[in-house]
Design a protein around this motif. Sequence first.
Motif, PDB file in Angstrom:
ATOM      1  N   ARG A 419       2.960  13.654  -2.421  1.00 35.86           N
ATOM      2  CA  ARG A 419       2.433  12.337  -2.043  1.00 35.86           C
ATOM      3  C   ARG A 419       2.553  11.396  -3.240  1.00 35.86           C
ATOM      4  N   ARG A 421       0.595   7.896  -4.552  1.00 33.35           N
ATOM      5  CA  ARG A 421      -0.503   6.945  -4.369  1.00 33.35           C
ATOM      6  C   ARG A 421      -0.478   5.953  -5.531  1.00 33.35           C
ATOM      7  N   ASP A 423      -3.446   3.977  -7.872  1.00 35.01           N
ATOM      8  CA  ASP A 423      -4.846   3.714  -8.200  1.00 35.01           C
ATOM      9  C   ASP A 423      -4.894   2.374  -8.928  1.00 35.01           C
ATOM     10  N   ASP A 427      -8.517   1.045  -3.955  1.00 35.93           N
ATOM     11  CA  ASP A 427      -8.384   2.021  -2.887  1.00 35.93           C
ATOM     12  C   ASP A 427      -7.153   2.874  -3.161  1.00 35.93           C
ATOM     13  N   ASN A 429      -6.826   5.970  -1.445  1.00 38.49           N
ATOM     14  CA  ASN A 429      -6.834   7.011  -0.427  1.00 38.49           C
ATOM     15  C   ASN A 429      -5.612   6.981   0.477  1.00 38.49           C
ATOM     16  N   GLU A 430      -4.909   5.872   0.543  1.00 39.79           N
ATOM     17  CA  GLU A 430      -3.780   5.747   1.463  1.00 39.79           C
ATOM     18  C   GLU A 430      -2.474   6.067   0.743  1.00 39.79           C
ATOM     19  N   PRO A 431      -1.811   7.190   1.070  1.00 40.85           N
ATOM     20  CA  PRO A 431      -0.513   7.482   0.442  1.00 40.85           C
ATOM     21  C   PRO A 431       0.525   6.438   0.819  1.00 40.85           C
ATOM     22  N   LEU A 432       1.334   6.031  -0.163  1.00 36.53           N
ATOM     23  CA  LEU A 432       2.410   5.078   0.093  1.00 36.53           C
ATOM     24  C   LEU A 432       3.673   5.789   0.564  1.00 36.53           C
ATOM     25  N   HIS A 433       3.904   6.975   0.068  1.00 36.49           N
ATOM     26  CA  HIS A 433       5.033   7.813   0.485  1.00 36.49           C
ATOM     27  C   HIS A 433       4.550   9.256   0.435  1.00 36.49           C
ATOM     28  N   GLU A 434       5.084  10.092   1.328  1.00 34.09           N
ATOM     29  CA  GLU A 434       4.702  11.502   1.296  1.00 34.09           C
ATOM     30  C   GLU A 434       5.693  12.341   2.080  1.00 34.09           C
ATOM     31  N   ASP A 660      -8.783  15.483  -0.073  1.00 31.65           N
ATOM     32  CA  ASP A 660      -7.978  15.445   1.140  1.00 31.65           C
ATOM     33  C   ASP A 660      -8.423  16.573   2.048  1.00 31.65           C
TER      34      ASP A 660
END
Length: 668
Positions: A419, A421, A423, A427, A429-434, A660
């Motif tokens: 993943r 992310r 910081d 926020d 908590n929302e993955p940008l790519h995974e 997670d």
Amino acid sequence: MTSAAPGESDPVIDALLRAATVHLGARDGAPPWGTGFFVAPGTLLTCAHVLAPHLRGDAGRIFKVGGPELNGGEPLDARLDRWLLDGGPLPEHKVPVEQDLALVRLLDPDAEHECVWLTDRTDYAGGRGVVLGYRPGGEAQPHRAVPWKATARVNGFDDEYGLRIRPEAEFPKGGSGSPVLDAHTGAVVGVLKSRRTGRDGGLAIAVTALRRFGPAYQELTAAHDRWHGHSPKVTGHNWIERQHQLPGTGVQTGGDHWSPRDRREALAHLAAVHPPDGIRPLAELAKKARGGTAAPPGQLLPHAWRDGHGLLYEAGRPAAAIAALHYLQLVVEYDRARGGDPAPLADWVLRRLQDVPRIVHTVVTQATLPPGLRQDPGSDGASDRRLVIRYPRPGDGRAVVIVELEPVVDAAPPRFYWRIRVDDGHDVNEPLHEAQTGDGTPPEGLVRELRAPLAEVFASVDAPGAPAPLEVALPADHFDTAVHRWQLTEMARLHHPAYVGVRRMVVLRDISRRGEPHVDWLDRWRRTADAAALTACRTPPARQVPRPRHLTEMPAAGVPVLCRPAGSGVGRRAIGMALDAGHGLALWQTDAHPDQGCADFCEEVHEGAAALLARTAGADELPDRLRRIRDDISGSRSGGHWAEGVALLYDDPCRPLPFDADGPVDSP
């Protein structure tokens, strides 16, 4: 006394060598163990194998050293200070050449004695010399230490530190630890290790092996040079004045000739300068002082300022004054750039310049540091910490890019889900790519798969001239993933290095520390943040197995430093104990470690890490200071630098990784 005939040793230097040489033995009057000789005030050098049989089970045992010119002939108490023997049982028989040195300390710090002059040359071409020491008195007087002397010629070499003595010299049993003097220069170049059974000749240990003592070597040579710097200078009865009579030390004096007196004064002043930040600055300054020409190949790496001076010799001949003074002025500039005050050395250089041709004066007074060692533009050199980019803190508005690597359960060989992310203090908590499904990605395919998504994320969060740091969170079993060597572009621009660890701060995190931070982790991080300065703590301590107490009892300012990989074996146990004890900072060497204990490079890692941490004013300076070292390594193409394979754990509990619920790792 008269001067030496050509090819012979100087009689006064022989007498001084004898005065500095002592015999070692038990306090109960048993036969002598062997020989040693003083190299600094209160400190003498001998072979480790001379002491090992007698210190088995009690390394702190007190023994005696004696000689007719020490303490009026009355023995003095001493004990082992340190030796190069690695961990494990003491050897019953042969000790490897590179481990067969020991330093012994007198219990009386005020005892007066002679000290030998140790060569400062990094190389040694061999030649005629003198060996002298003590032997047992034989059947008639077994407890007596009998002096002996032999001429010898070094005509061969064995690996880095072995000096082969040709079979024309006969050495007595019990002569180990005796000094080997080079008659051509009047300097001690080795320590007699062994004779050949039933035949003439033997083997000696080059004194350059002292460098394997690490930071203690710098302290030892500084004490040696200070002592000689204050020794008598006009009576003729000292090493330096007599060396003026010898063909290998620069008979001519003054002007552009660099004499033994010059060398003594220079090394005494260098002893007062703060040690260099590792090997690279030394080599760079010596190279520039040589007119940009590297020292001849095959020479050992320099560790102390005197070693840099030793790189200035040409074909065994003393350096010209222009090279020596240029080197000394570069040391002055280097120390000043790091906030030091080398005024005594600078003043001495100016005085010595009064005797040289104008061209030498110009070269020295206009000396500038090599580009890789200069301060950043705008720095006054007095406060290097203001140039450091501090690592982002919670709420300061600066972004950090995080890559999480989760191992696929039961995959063999290992594969990862990943993943990405960001910081930014708001926020994460929302993955940008995974990529969280399928078979996962093998380690060798991670860089290729992450290039495009990371390039997109960096383009969105990098500020002009301030690339965002990269954090890679992964299990401790995979801490030897050398993330800082990742090349995130196949074709980099010339001014944008391809290696991610050169362009931006790169740190590792423990992915098992998701969610609410454990109280031990949070407490230690806060205490470390409050510490005035960081200190390096060798982990595990030398010649010990890792114990939890090594990490739990470490001071708040202590940072674990491992000279071995952290993903397996001793390193894995040590880093696991560090994590359990709440450490959020650690340094380790990701490259392979010798199977048979630590080697020279291990000492370079610990020495370099100690220097790095000593000039780091707070944990949040450490990532950028390490990045700047990587930048220097990249620019100089120095593959042997201590920090080339070093990884950094920077795990801030005030910015914990989000928990997670769907992942395979539970919150601690």
